[in-house]
Design a protein around this motif. Sequence first.
Motif, PDB file in Angstrom:
ATOM      1  N   HIS A   1     -47.462  46.082 -25.102  1.00 48.63           N
ATOM      2  CA  HIS A   1     -47.979  44.772 -24.713  1.00 48.63           C
ATOM      3  C   HIS A   1     -47.151  44.176 -23.577  1.00 48.63           C
ATOM      4  CE1 HIS A   1     -48.359  40.352 -25.035  1.00 48.63           C
ATOM      5  NE2 HIS A   1     -49.621  40.615 -25.281  1.00 48.63           N
ATOM      6  N   ALA A   2     -45.829  44.400 -23.603  1.00 52.28           N
ATOM      7  CA  ALA A   2     -44.964  43.864 -22.551  1.00 52.28           C
ATOM      8  C   ALA A   2     -45.229  44.523 -21.203  1.00 52.28           C
ATOM      9  CB  ALA A   2     -43.494  44.052 -22.942  1.00 52.28           C
ATOM     10  N   LEU A   3     -45.805  45.724 -21.194  1.00 55.72           N
ATOM     11  CA  LEU A   3     -46.128  46.402 -19.941  1.00 55.72           C
ATOM     12  C   LEU A   3     -47.447  45.928 -19.340  1.00 55.72           C
ATOM     13  CD1 LEU A   3     -45.103  50.081 -20.762  1.00 55.72           C
ATOM     14  CD2 LEU A   3     -43.888  48.466 -19.304  1.00 55.72           C
ATOM     15  N   GLY A   4     -48.216  45.119 -20.075  1.00 53.76           N
ATOM     16  CA  GLY A   4     -49.519  44.672 -19.592  1.00 53.76           C
ATOM     17  C   GLY A   4     -49.465  43.923 -18.268  1.00 53.76           C
ATOM     18  N   PRO A   5     -48.585  42.918 -18.112  1.00 51.88           N
ATOM     19  CA  PRO A   5     -48.533  42.220 -16.818  1.00 51.88           C
ATOM     20  C   PRO A   5     -48.211  43.133 -15.647  1.00 51.88           C
ATOM     21  CG  PRO A   5     -47.396  40.944 -18.512  1.00 51.88           C
ATOM     22  CD  PRO A   5     -47.719  42.276 -19.125  1.00 51.88           C
ATOM     23  N   LEU A   6     -47.374  44.133 -15.877  1.00 45.91           N
ATOM     24  CA  LEU A   6     -47.043  45.056 -14.796  1.00 45.91           C
ATOM     25  C   LEU A   6     -48.261  45.889 -14.405  1.00 45.91           C
ATOM     26  CD1 LEU A   6     -44.986  46.314 -12.909  1.00 45.91           C
ATOM     27  CD2 LEU A   6     -44.278  47.824 -14.761  1.00 45.91           C
ATOM     28  N   ASP A   7     -49.062  46.299 -15.380  1.00 48.03           N
ATOM     29  CA  ASP A   7     -50.290  47.033 -15.058  1.00 48.03           C
ATOM     30  C   ASP A   7     -51.227  46.176 -14.216  1.00 48.03           C
ATOM     31  OD1 ASP A   7     -49.397  49.213 -16.484  1.00 48.03           O
ATOM     32  OD2 ASP A   7     -50.373  48.609 -18.345  1.00 48.03           O
ATOM     33  N   GLU A   8     -51.300  44.879 -14.545  1.00 48.98           N
ATOM     34  CA  GLU A   8     -52.202  43.992 -13.804  1.00 48.98           C
ATOM     35  C   GLU A   8     -51.758  43.839 -12.356  1.00 48.98           C
ATOM     36  OE1 GLU A   8     -53.627  40.350 -12.025  1.00 48.98           O
ATOM     37  OE2 GLU A   8     -51.571  40.645 -12.728  1.00 48.98           O
ATOM     38  N   VAL A   9     -50.452  43.693 -12.131  1.00 46.18           N
ATOM     39  CA  VAL A   9     -49.953  43.544 -10.762  1.00 46.18           C
ATOM     40  C   VAL A   9     -50.148  44.835  -9.976  1.00 46.18           C
ATOM     41  CG1 VAL A   9     -47.910  43.072  -9.369  1.00 46.18           C
ATOM     42  CG2 VAL A   9     -48.303  41.781 -11.455  1.00 46.18           C
ATOM     43  N   ARG A  10     -49.892  45.972 -10.616  1.00 45.22           N
ATOM     44  CA  ARG A  10     -50.066  47.250  -9.918  1.00 45.22           C
ATOM     45  C   ARG A  10     -51.531  47.491  -9.579  1.00 45.22           C
ATOM     46  NH1 ARG A  10     -49.111  51.735 -12.622  1.00 45.22           N
ATOM     47  NH2 ARG A  10     -48.971  52.900 -10.701  1.00 45.22           N
ATOM     48  N   ALA A  11     -52.452  47.061 -10.453  1.00 42.00           N
ATOM     49  CA  ALA A  11     -53.874  47.224 -10.155  1.00 42.00           C
ATOM     50  C   ALA A  11     -54.273  46.399  -8.931  1.00 42.00           C
ATOM     51  CB  ALA A  11     -54.707  46.816 -11.371  1.00 42.00           C
ATOM     52  N   ARG A  12     -53.738  45.193  -8.823  1.00 41.84           N
ATOM     53  CA  ARG A  12     -54.040  44.385  -7.643  1.00 41.84           C
ATOM     54  C   ARG A  12     -53.395  44.970  -6.389  1.00 41.84           C
ATOM     55  NH1 ARG A  12     -51.857  39.770  -7.532  1.00 41.84           N
ATOM     56  NH2 ARG A  12     -50.714  39.617  -9.492  1.00 41.84           N
ATOM     57  N   TRP A  13     -52.215  45.562  -6.533  1.00 46.99           N
ATOM     58  CA  TRP A  13     -51.574  46.200  -5.387  1.00 46.99           C
ATOM     59  C   TRP A  13     -52.416  47.371  -4.884  1.00 46.99           C
ATOM     60  CZ3 TRP A  13     -48.287  46.014  -1.566  1.00 46.99           C
ATOM     61  CH2 TRP A  13     -47.823  47.191  -0.983  1.00 46.99           C
ATOM     62  N   GLN A  14     -52.975  48.154  -5.783  1.00 43.65           N
ATOM     63  CA  GLN A  14     -53.831  49.265  -5.374  1.00 43.65           C
ATOM     64  C   GLN A  14     -55.116  48.765  -4.729  1.00 43.65           C
ATOM     65  OE1 GLN A  14     -54.324  51.599  -8.916  1.00 43.65           O
ATOM     66  NE2 GLN A  14     -52.250  52.425  -8.860  1.00 43.65           N
ATOM     67  N   ARG A  15     -55.594  47.609  -5.183  1.00 40.46           N
ATOM     68  CA  ARG A  15     -56.782  47.028  -4.562  1.00 40.46           C
ATOM     69  C   ARG A  15     -56.462  46.518  -3.161  1.00 40.46           C
ATOM     70  NH1 ARG A  15     -58.663  41.864  -7.368  1.00 40.46           N
ATOM     71  NH2 ARG A  15     -58.053  43.172  -9.145  1.00 40.46           N
ATOM     72  N   ALA A  16     -55.235  46.021  -2.980  1.00 40.05           N
ATOM     73  CA  ALA A  16     -54.857  45.486  -1.666  1.00 40.05           C
ATOM     74  C   ALA A  16     -54.574  46.591  -0.664  1.00 40.05           C
ATOM     75  CB  ALA A  16     -53.628  44.584  -1.811  1.00 40.05           C
ATOM     76  N   THR A  17     -54.102  47.741  -1.134  1.00 40.07           N
ATOM     77  CA  THR A  17     -53.732  48.841  -0.238  1.00 40.07           C
ATOM     78  C   THR A  17     -54.476  50.103  -0.663  1.00 40.07           C
ATOM     79  OG1 THR A  17     -51.814  49.352  -1.629  1.00 40.07           O
ATOM     80  CG2 THR A  17     -51.468  47.839   0.202  1.00 40.07           C
TER      81      THR A  17
END
Length: 237
Positions: free
Chosen positions: A172-188
């Motif tokens: 559960h603590a890794l969830g926010p990191l997954d969300e940020v990485r998903a947006r990073w992949q969307r941006a680049t």
Amino acid sequence: MAAVLADLARRWGTEPRPTAPTTTLPPASARARAPISADQAADEEFLLQVLVNKPGALDEVVDWLRPADFAGHGHGHLYRCLGALHHRGEPIDQLTVLWEAQLRGLLTDGTLTVNRLRQICGGLGAGSAEYLGERIMRSSIVRTAAASARAIGELAGNEALAPGRLINHALHALGPLDEVRARWQRATPSRAQAWPPDPPARTKRAGAALARSYPDLRLHSPRPSPRPPGNPAPDRR
């Protein structure tokens, strides 16, 4: 990390499922708050100047950049004001941003002052919003990863947690990191790639660690015992 936790859950005999801890912990943003460097503050202020003074600049970052990605005091609130104006289709300039900040109470609660707002938005705003947004996103990924690591460290220090609950809380603590990485992949999209597989060296180290942890499990074939000196090799004919 998520793959290791899922493997540990299966070894423990439970299904890996992210579960929020029942204990009250400070939010991840509070744990991740660290002194912002001068370069990071300059990048955020420069991006806000570009978004205020360059028409259409917000369209380059609004789909993947979030207020939580800003670390400077008041920067995220100011970006939220810009997003609200953009969502309503209103013009974005220093006057409308000042009015929006006042409507949201940012000037009365001390989050921003008029002088500070004019200082942030008063630049020329000549630059690439996409480039600056990506720099801010990289810093956000690092801060979010640090917050997840601290949360997992706090959970691991709680001896009252059973291993199964500890694993699910860590997922559960890794969830926010997954969300940020998903947006990073969307941006680049042109540069973001799937997470690379473990190299052979890392796989060998993992096997050695498991062999030490579970002596009865041998992940590699045992080496033949050395032949006593003086004994000839057996006749293979």
